[in-house]
Design an enzyme around this catalytic site. Sequence first.
Site, PDB file in Angstrom:
ATOM      1  N   LYS A  63       0.848  -1.198   0.000  1.00 42.35           N
ATOM      2  CA  LYS A  63       0.000   0.000   0.000  1.00 42.35           C
ATOM      3  C   LYS A  63       0.879   1.240   0.000  1.00 42.35           C
ATOM      4  O   LYS A  63       1.868   1.301   0.727  1.00 42.35           O
ATOM      5  CB  LYS A  63      -0.904  -0.007   1.232  1.00 42.35           C
ATOM      6  CG  LYS A  63      -1.910   1.131   1.257  1.00 42.35           C
ATOM      7  CD  LYS A  63      -2.905   0.974   2.388  1.00 42.35           C
ATOM      8  CE  LYS A  63      -2.424   1.561   3.690  1.00 42.35           C
ATOM      9  NZ  LYS A  63      -2.125   3.006   3.631  1.00 42.35           N
ATOM     10  N   ARG A  95      -5.621   6.299  -1.753  1.00 35.68           N
ATOM     11  CA  ARG A  95      -5.841   7.694  -2.119  1.00 35.68           C
ATOM     12  C   ARG A  95      -7.040   8.314  -1.399  1.00 35.68           C
ATOM     13  O   ARG A  95      -7.146   9.526  -1.304  1.00 35.68           O
ATOM     14  CB  ARG A  95      -6.010   7.779  -3.649  1.00 35.68           C
ATOM     15  CG  ARG A  95      -6.402   9.110  -4.215  1.00 35.68           C
ATOM     16  CD  ARG A  95      -5.382  10.202  -3.922  1.00 35.68           C
ATOM     17  NE  ARG A  95      -5.778  11.458  -4.519  1.00 35.68           N
ATOM     18  CZ  ARG A  95      -6.728  12.253  -4.046  1.00 35.68           C
ATOM     19  NH1 ARG A  95      -7.400  11.922  -2.957  1.00 35.68           N
ATOM     20  NH2 ARG A  95      -7.021  13.388  -4.660  1.00 35.68           N
ATOM     21  N   LYS A  96      -7.975   7.477  -0.963  1.00 37.65           N
ATOM     22  CA  LYS A  96      -9.184   7.982  -0.276  1.00 37.65           C
ATOM     23  C   LYS A  96      -9.837   9.132  -1.037  1.00 37.65           C
ATOM     24  O   LYS A  96     -10.005  10.237  -0.510  1.00 37.65           O
ATOM     25  CB  LYS A  96      -8.869   8.407   1.157  1.00 37.65           C
ATOM     26  CG  LYS A  96      -8.300   7.306   2.028  1.00 37.65           C
ATOM     27  CD  LYS A  96      -8.167   7.749   3.475  1.00 37.65           C
ATOM     28  CE  LYS A  96      -7.527   6.713   4.351  1.00 37.65           C
ATOM     29  NZ  LYS A  96      -6.079   6.530   4.123  1.00 37.65           N
ATOM     30  N   PHE A  97     -10.228   8.848  -2.276  1.00 31.46           N
ATOM     31  CA  PHE A  97     -10.938   9.865  -3.071  1.00 31.46           C
ATOM     32  C   PHE A  97     -12.203  10.290  -2.326  1.00 31.46           C
ATOM     33  O   PHE A  97     -12.824   9.469  -1.624  1.00 31.46           O
ATOM     34  CB  PHE A  97     -11.322   9.280  -4.431  1.00 31.46           C
ATOM     35  CG  PHE A  97     -10.148   9.032  -5.336  1.00 31.46           C
ATOM     36  CD1 PHE A  97      -9.552  10.076  -6.037  1.00 31.46           C
ATOM     37  CD2 PHE A  97      -9.625   7.753  -5.481  1.00 31.46           C
ATOM     38  CE1 PHE A  97      -8.466   9.849  -6.874  1.00 31.46           C
ATOM     39  CE2 PHE A  97      -8.537   7.514  -6.319  1.00 31.46           C
ATOM     40  CZ  PHE A  97      -7.964   8.565  -7.017  1.00 31.46           C
ATOM     41  N   ASP A  99     -14.458  13.249  -3.769  1.00 24.05           N
ATOM     42  CA  ASP A  99     -15.058  14.402  -4.452  1.00 24.05           C
ATOM     43  C   ASP A  99     -16.150  13.928  -5.420  1.00 24.05           C
ATOM     44  O   ASP A  99     -16.463  12.738  -5.475  1.00 24.05           O
ATOM     45  CB  ASP A  99     -13.937  15.178  -5.174  1.00 24.05           C
ATOM     46  CG  ASP A  99     -14.225  16.678  -5.246  1.00 24.05           C
ATOM     47  OD1 ASP A  99     -15.400  17.058  -5.442  1.00 24.05           O
ATOM     48  OD2 ASP A  99     -13.260  17.462  -5.115  1.00 24.05           O
ATOM     49  N   TYR A 220      -4.556   0.302  17.382  1.00 27.41           N
ATOM     50  CA  TYR A 220      -4.072  -0.970  16.845  1.00 27.41           C
ATOM     51  C   TYR A 220      -4.723  -2.176  17.508  1.00 27.41           C
ATOM     52  O   TYR A 220      -4.977  -2.179  18.710  1.00 27.41           O
ATOM     53  CB  TYR A 220      -2.558  -1.092  17.060  1.00 27.41           C
ATOM     54  CG  TYR A 220      -1.735  -0.118  16.251  1.00 27.41           C
ATOM     55  CD1 TYR A 220      -1.739  -0.176  14.858  1.00 27.41           C
ATOM     56  CD2 TYR A 220      -0.946   0.841  16.876  1.00 27.41           C
ATOM     57  CE1 TYR A 220      -0.968   0.724  14.115  1.00 27.41           C
ATOM     58  CE2 TYR A 220      -0.172   1.731  16.139  1.00 27.41           C
ATOM     59  CZ  TYR A 220      -0.196   1.663  14.759  1.00 27.41           C
ATOM     60  OH  TYR A 220       0.563   2.541  14.023  1.00 27.41           O
ATOM     61  N   ARG A 239       3.892   1.177  10.270  1.00 28.65           N
ATOM     62  CA  ARG A 239       5.051   1.416  11.128  1.00 28.65           C
ATOM     63  C   ARG A 239       5.486   0.185  11.906  1.00 28.65           C
ATOM     64  O   ARG A 239       6.679   0.045  12.209  1.00 28.65           O
ATOM     65  CB  ARG A 239       4.747   2.583  12.077  1.00 28.65           C
ATOM     66  CG  ARG A 239       4.771   3.927  11.364  1.00 28.65           C
ATOM     67  CD  ARG A 239       4.097   5.017  12.167  1.00 28.65           C
ATOM     68  NE  ARG A 239       2.643   4.863  12.175  1.00 28.65           N
ATOM     69  CZ  ARG A 239       1.807   5.682  12.815  1.00 28.65           C
ATOM     70  NH1 ARG A 239       2.292   6.696  13.520  1.00 28.65           N
ATOM     71  NH2 ARG A 239       0.501   5.491  12.745  1.00 28.65           N
TER      72      ARG A 239
HETATM   73  P1  5BU Z   1       0.354   2.397  10.581  1.00 35.88           P
HETATM   74  O1  5BU Z   1       1.757   2.881  10.512  1.00 35.88           O
HETATM   75  O2  5BU Z   1       0.250   0.857  10.630  1.00 35.88           O
HETATM   76  O3  5BU Z   1      -0.451   3.056  11.648  1.00 35.88           O
HETATM   77  O4  5BU Z   1      -0.238   2.846   9.165  1.00 35.88           O
HETATM   78  C1  5BU Z   1      -1.560   2.614   8.801  1.00 35.88           C
HETATM   79  C2  5BU Z   1      -1.774   2.972   7.349  1.00 35.88           C
HETATM   80  O5  5BU Z   1      -3.132   2.689   7.015  1.00 35.88           O
HETATM   81  C3  5BU Z   1      -1.555   4.441   7.028  1.00 35.88           C
HETATM   82  O6  5BU Z   1      -1.065   4.518   5.692  1.00 35.88           O
HETATM   83  C4  5BU Z   1      -2.946   5.048   7.071  1.00 35.88           C
HETATM   84  O7  5BU Z   1      -3.100   6.126   6.176  1.00 35.88           O
HETATM   85  C5  5BU Z   1      -3.799   3.884   6.636  1.00 35.88           C
HETATM   86  N1  5BU Z   1      -5.158   3.889   7.210  1.00 35.88           N
HETATM   87  C6  5BU Z   1      -5.393   3.816   8.567  1.00 35.88           C
HETATM   88  O8  5BU Z   1      -4.467   3.740   9.368  1.00 35.88           O
HETATM   89  N2  5BU Z   1      -6.676   3.812   9.030  1.00 35.88           N
HETATM   90  C7  5BU Z   1      -7.728   3.893   8.219  1.00 35.88           C
HETATM   91  O9  5BU Z   1      -8.881   3.871   8.669  1.00 35.88           O
HETATM   92  C8  5BU Z   1      -7.468   3.963   6.808  1.00 35.88           C
HETATM   93  C9  5BU Z   1      -6.176   3.956   6.354  1.00 35.88           C
HETATM   94 BR1  5BU Z   1      -8.873   4.032   5.634  1.00 35.88          BR
END
Ligand code: 5BU
Length: 272
Positions: A63, A95-97, A99, A220, A239
Site C-alpha cells: 500500500k 488515495r481515499k478519493f 469528491d 491498533y 510502522r
Molecule cells: P500504521 O503505521 O500501521 O499506523 O499505518 C496505517 C496505514 O493505514 C496508514 O497509511 C494510514 O493512512 C492507513 N489507514 C489507517 O491507518 N486507518 C484507516 O482507517 C485507513 C487507512 Br482508511
Amino acid sequence: MPHPATLKTYGSRAELHSNPTAKRLLEIMQRKKSNLCVSVDVTTTAEVLEIVRRVGPSVCMVKTHCDVIDDFSLAFADELVRLSKELDFVIFEDRKFADIGNTVSLQYSSGTHRIASWSDLTNAHPLPGPGIISGLSSVGVPLGRALLLLAEMSSKGNLATGQYTRDAMRMAREAGREFVIGFIAMRRVDEDDAAKADDWLIMTPGVGLVAKGDKLGQQYRTPREVVLESGCDVIIVGRGIYGIQGEEAVRAEAERYRVEGWEAYEERLKRT
Ligand code: 5BU
C-alpha cells in the site's frame, strides 16, 4: 454463526469474483500464504523501493501514499509495477478519493501521479454519493482496476459508524461488483443476508503486535483479533514493520506478521 466468507479459503473465493484485481489478489494470498499488506509510508522513492524489496516475498499487497513521496515519478511507478510482478503482489494506492464523480475521474487518471496507470487497487469515501464510484469506474474498469469503499476507519472518534457504514454497504451493492470489490473496515460489515450472498473483501488497517496506538488517534489490534475474531481478510501494517530498526529486521518483522495473519486465518477455517 461465523460469516460464510470466513469459512472459505482465499483460493476458492477467487472464483467468486469477476474483477481481475480481486481474482489476482486472492490467488496470490493462497499461493504465498499471506494476508499481509505492508503500508510503505516513507517519503523518498529509494526508501519505498528498498522496503518493498525486503518485505515483497512476505506480502500479498503493498500500500502506498504516492503524495507523501518527495521525488515521485512515473519511472518510480514503473519500477514498483515491475517489482509487483517479480515478487507477486498487488499495488494499493490509499488515495481515499472524496469528491464528485467528474473530479475524481481526473484525479485518478491525470496529474503528476496518474494513479490508475500503475495502481491495481484504490479506495474512496462513500460520502459524496454513488457518483464517486461511477467517476472512478469509468477510468478503472477498462484497465482491470478495483475499488474499496471506506465503510469504517481505524482512528479514534471517526464518523464512519452506524448508519453511515450500512449506507456504504448498500451503495456498494447497488453499484455492483464489477469494480467495487470490498471495504476498508474493522470487522465484517457485510453481515446482512443480502450482503452475505456476495463475496466482499474486508481490508483492515490499524494492526500492530506491540503498540496499542499512536499520539494522533491511530488504534491498533493484533492480526489475531482482526482476522480470527473480526473476520477481516487482509491485515494492513505500516510502522509496525517498516519502523523497525535494521534492514534485516524489517524483513523478519514482515515475515512474523505474515505468519501471525496466516495462522489466524487457518484457525478460522477450522470453525464450523
Ligand atoms: P500504521 O503505521 O500501521 O499506523 O499505518 C496505517 C496505514 O493505514 C496508514 O497509511 C494510514 O493512512 C492507513 N489507514 C489507517 O491507518 N486507518 C484507516 O482507517 C485507513 C487507512 Br482508511
